[in-house]
Design an enzyme around this catalytic site. Structure first.
Site, PDB file in Angstrom:
ATOM      1  N   THR A   1      -1.248  -0.092  -5.327  1.00 12.41           N
ATOM      2  CA  THR A   1      -1.906   0.573  -6.455  1.00 12.41           C
ATOM      3  C   THR A   1      -1.134   1.826  -6.860  1.00 12.41           C
ATOM      4  O   THR A   1      -0.759   2.640  -6.015  1.00 12.41           O
ATOM      5  CB  THR A   1      -3.346   0.931  -6.069  1.00 12.41           C
TER       6      THR A   1
ATOM      7  N   TYR B   1     -12.663  -5.889   6.694  1.00  8.87           N
ATOM      8  CA  TYR B   1     -11.228  -5.597   6.847  1.00  8.87           C
ATOM      9  C   TYR B   1     -10.810  -5.091   8.222  1.00  8.87           C
ATOM     10  O   TYR B   1      -9.603  -5.028   8.498  1.00  8.87           O
ATOM     11  CB  TYR B   1     -10.741  -4.651   5.746  1.00  8.87           C
TER      12      TYR B   1
ATOM     13  N   GLU C   1     -11.012   4.902  -6.903  1.00  7.42           N
ATOM     14  CA  GLU C   1     -10.539   6.286  -6.945  1.00  7.42           C
ATOM     15  C   GLU C   1     -11.093   7.032  -8.166  1.00  7.42           C
ATOM     16  O   GLU C   1     -11.492   8.188  -8.066  1.00  7.42           O
ATOM     17  CB  GLU C   1      -9.002   6.305  -7.014  1.00  7.42           C
TER      18      GLU C   1
ATOM     19  N   ARG D   1     -14.743  -4.318  -3.287  1.00  8.44           N
ATOM     20  CA  ARG D   1     -14.744  -3.219  -2.307  1.00  8.44           C
ATOM     21  C   ARG D   1     -15.821  -3.359  -1.240  1.00  8.44           C
ATOM     22  O   ARG D   1     -15.613  -2.932  -0.095  1.00  8.44           O
ATOM     23  CB  ARG D   1     -14.933  -1.884  -3.030  1.00  8.44           C
TER      24      ARG D   1
ATOM     25  N   LYS E   1      -9.827  -9.913  -1.479  1.00 12.06           N
ATOM     26  CA  LYS E   1      -8.649  -9.886  -2.354  1.00 12.06           C
ATOM     27  C   LYS E   1      -8.264 -11.287  -2.822  1.00 12.06           C
ATOM     28  O   LYS E   1      -7.191 -11.454  -3.403  1.00 12.06           O
ATOM     29  CB  LYS E   1      -7.464  -9.302  -1.584  1.00 12.06           C
TER      30      LYS E   1
ATOM     31  N   TYR F   1       0.902  -1.157   0.000  1.00 13.00           N
ATOM     32  CA  TYR F   1       0.000   0.000   0.000  1.00 13.00           C
ATOM     33  C   TYR F   1       0.935   1.200   0.000  1.00 13.00           C
ATOM     34  O   TYR F   1       1.019   1.946   0.955  1.00 13.00           O
ATOM     35  CB  TYR F   1      -0.831  -0.092   1.290  1.00 13.00           C
TER      36      TYR F   1
ATOM     37  N   GLU G   1      -1.046  -2.485 -10.560  1.00 19.52           N
ATOM     38  CA  GLU G   1       0.184  -2.623  -9.776  1.00 19.52           C
ATOM     39  C   GLU G   1       1.300  -3.209 -10.638  1.00 19.52           C
ATOM     40  O   GLU G   1       1.055  -3.790 -11.693  1.00 19.52           O
ATOM     41  CB  GLU G   1      -0.038  -3.550  -8.569  1.00 19.52           C
TER      42      GLU G   1
ATOM     43  N   ARG H   1     -11.677   8.247   5.654  1.00 20.06           N
ATOM     44  CA  ARG H   1     -11.433   8.863   6.969  1.00 20.06           C
ATOM     45  C   ARG H   1     -11.387  10.386   6.899  1.00 20.06           C
ATOM     46  O   ARG H   1     -11.120  11.043   7.889  1.00 20.06           O
ATOM     47  CB  ARG H   1     -10.098   8.353   7.541  1.00 20.06           C
TER      48      ARG H   1
ATOM     49  N   THR I   1      -5.734 -12.644  -8.739  1.00 20.52           N
ATOM     50  CA  THR I   1      -4.695 -11.645  -8.925  1.00 20.52           C
ATOM     51  C   THR I   1      -4.067 -11.990 -10.268  1.00 20.52           C
ATOM     52  O   THR I   1      -3.421 -13.025 -10.395  1.00 20.52           O
ATOM     53  CB  THR I   1      -3.645 -11.747  -7.799  1.00 20.52           C
TER      54      THR I   1
ATOM     55  N   ASP J   1      -4.650  -6.532  -9.004  1.00 23.70           N
ATOM     56  CA  ASP J   1      -5.125  -7.085  -7.730  1.00 23.70           C
ATOM     57  C   ASP J   1      -6.635  -6.843  -7.638  1.00 23.70           C
ATOM     58  O   ASP J   1      -7.092  -5.877  -7.034  1.00 23.70           O
ATOM     59  CB  ASP J   1      -4.388  -6.375  -6.584  1.00 23.70           C
TER      60      ASP J   1
END
Lengths: 419, 419
Positions: A348, A243, A362, A236, A252, A127, A200, A141, A256, A232
């Protein structure tokens, strides 16, 4: 470094992905034959297994190409990597005297089936993109707490599931899972409605480290055999519910996807570039002795079934805050042994602009701002969409290509427990 | 079921760990020989590799015991598991006519070296003990928010690192890592000062599942080959700093110790017991068709170097909220393929009382209440402490033992990057 010319004309195209400067390693089968190790060159695959069996390619400690996976070469270390690359370069170079003995071992790329190029030992995902972490953190957040407090101090990573790794072209079935909306009283078991991609780069560990061994960033860089593109796939809605507190798990684990060719560190050497300036000083064990990222242009293309392709993102691997070498060094701090065949996802790769984001989460800002594609719009991946990642490093008169990393999302099983 | 009597007297001890009812599978070497598959019986190991090579043991599709790992048997499925167990039981039973041909393949347990009993494919750890999750949650988030909202709905799990799995007896070096106290301005790189254990049971996956295949709880139970004791060594200070938002990583990657014998599901069959009453209804895919836990008494012993042993915890596997079968079924919801040799940690097994907690984090309440041990006290594990997990299922006149799961913590490297 200029284009290295080959006696194979198709390898001399300045825009072609597989010039003599590249020589990426894969596993292929042709005409229903058994899988073999191969090297992409121009529009052909050089049958490396056959070349070794015929005695044209002799490697110290060989045979190393008898099984359909590059793990034996990867484990053999950099002297063998260098010897192999030098020999292949000589065999395929313009004017090579061995042309007649090499020719019979060339197979057209078109029509060959490509397989996973190595046996994946374990899979770790990071990450480590500043823009991605900021985007996701802002959504979840708020902008003030976007980056977790540890983010600028260490490359955050989690262990993924090696059994989920598939080669480009493998269909990806939309997963079921536990999901719960913020207003739902209880979770439901349902197909993921927010199925996503993550752009990725994957690093392939060549030489292993031992349990208890601390690996420096320089040593980590030396352990890396090469790189692949990596998607990956991420559910969501499943991720949001599962999570906390121990990280992503089933969200996940569906698939992949990796590109079929391992582009070696040697081929990428001319494209090294530094990580961005540190916002806070790193602890010494994470400091880089030299440039450890690469200038690799990346894009994500989406094609609805029967529709036209839209490139939904363009970015560059050089956007990362942490390099693979830093990630691999951090991975060993606990004394964790790393193994030949370990696959490390970069995290990512999003750039600073809206059109350079590496996930639909995003790009569509959590689904609130659908993006336009040819003939429609997307919040997340819809059934029968095909997503293709592409990457290339652009040299002086040549291109280092990765080969497509592609996967079509097929509909979820109607009733998963009925057979 | 009563004690099954063997012609090996030591196997008829009602308190001995390895009666004929048990027959656990391990890998051993003796007198400097190469590792071989073995079966514990009384105070001996039956050399199963030798027995098969001699033709006394014939298995469908065999030889299956030629390599020093039980994976080939594990992959072969329940018909082979049943056939092997029936044949071993017959060969070792009181009055067995084959006694003379079996005798030469017995090796004393004392003095034999034990190795990992199987090749670990991937390692997953869960967080499935109600008391443990409540204790840890209370410490970190307060009693009102002790259980995360998803906890009663799904078995929370995360992928661990298979390369960290070691066999009982392997020394465990105290790890270095990034740590940051709540009042520190920046993190430091230091040896873990809060190194801990986690008492768990490990389930060993025998038969695999395919990518995309949803496995029911009943099918998951059928896939499990057996169980081991498991100590998930945990660096609490590293964990506290690294684990948000993607879960534990280096804090759990130093070592995971397992006991050397795989106790089969068949041996544990008489000890099946149900998970506790559900506090909220589970989604149908997680409902159990029958009792899926086992009544296995567990204890944790701690011995300082040169000191006396103190049993610091006594609990039971029946305390878990989720069974391994539920965990394995959940693991496949995303379509994740499970493999022969996957290891699933149950999660820390704490009971309801203070003296039944399965980690020092809980026993010493985050280090605030040191526990008394013979000749001292402990908050976390100190250098040269040896920790041993023990487990047994107590039958009618016999005991199913697991063999010790032990590890000594040796001091951290003084300067990890100097060689």
């Amino acid at each position: 470094m200029p284009l290295l010319r080959s006696w194979l004309d198709a390898a001399n195209d300045p825009a072609g992905p597989f010039p003599l400067n590249n020589l990426p390693y894969g596993v292929f089968s042709a005409h229903g034959g058994t899988p073999r190790c191969g090297v992409a060159i121009g529009d052909m695959i050089l049958d490396a297994t056959g070349l070794e069996a015929a005695g044209v390619l002799r490697l110290p400690g060989g045979p190393l190409l008898a099984e359909p996976a590059w793990n034996a070469i990867m484990a053999a270390g950099s002297d063998v990597w260098d010897a192999l690359r030098a020999r292949l370069t000589a065999l395929l170079a313009e004017g090579a005297p061995e042309r007649a003995s090499v020719g019979p071992h060339l197979v057209p790329l078109a029509g060959a089936q490509l397989h996973l190029p190595f046996r994946v030992a374990e899979y770790t995902d990071f990450y480590a993109g500043r823009h991605h972490a900021t985007n996701v953190g802002t959504m979840f957040r708020g902008p003030e707490n976007a980056l977790p407090p540890n983010w600028l101090h260490l490359p955050i990573g989690y262990n993924g599931r090696a059994s989920s790794v598939v080669v480009s072209g493998t269909p990806v079935r939309r997963p079921w899972g536990q999901v719960k909306g913020p207003d739902d009283a209880a979770p439901r078991f349902a197909p993921s409605a927010r199925f996503d991609i993550e752009l990725e780069l994957g690093a392939v560990v060549g030489t292993p480290s031992q349990a208890g061994q601390h690996v420096t960033v320089a040593e980590a860089d030396a352990m890396i055999f090469g790189y692949v593109l990596l998607n990956d796939w991420s559910a969501r809605d499943i991720q949001a519910w599962e999570y906390q507190p121990l990280g992503p798990f089933q969200s996940k684990a569906t698939a992949t996807t990796i590109s079929p060719w391992i582009v070696t560190k040697a081929a990428l050497e001319p494209f090294r570039t530094s990580t961005p300036a540190r916002e806070v000083p790193l602890l010494p064990y994470l400091e880089e002795p030299g440039p450890m990222l690469y200038d690799i242009a990346l894009e994500v293309a989406l094609i609805p079934e029967g529709g036209e392709e839209t490139v939904i993102s363009r970015t560059n691997y050089a956007e990362m805050y942490y390099s693979t070498a830093q990630q691999l060094a951090h991975h060993t701090t606990s004394g964790c042994a790393m193994r030949t065949g370990d696959l490390l996802g970069s995290g990512t790769i999003s750039g600073p602009t809206k059109d350079s984001r590496g996930s639909l989460l995003e790009l569509s800002w959590g689904g609130k701002e659908p993006i336009a594609i040819a003939g429609g719009a997307r919040r997340f991946i819809e059934d029968n969409d095909t997503v293709t990642l592409r990457g290339e490093a652009r040299g002086d008169g040549y291109t280092i290509g990765f080969g497509d990393c592609t996967g079509q999302v097929i509909p979820a099983l109607p009733q998963p427990y009925e057979r």
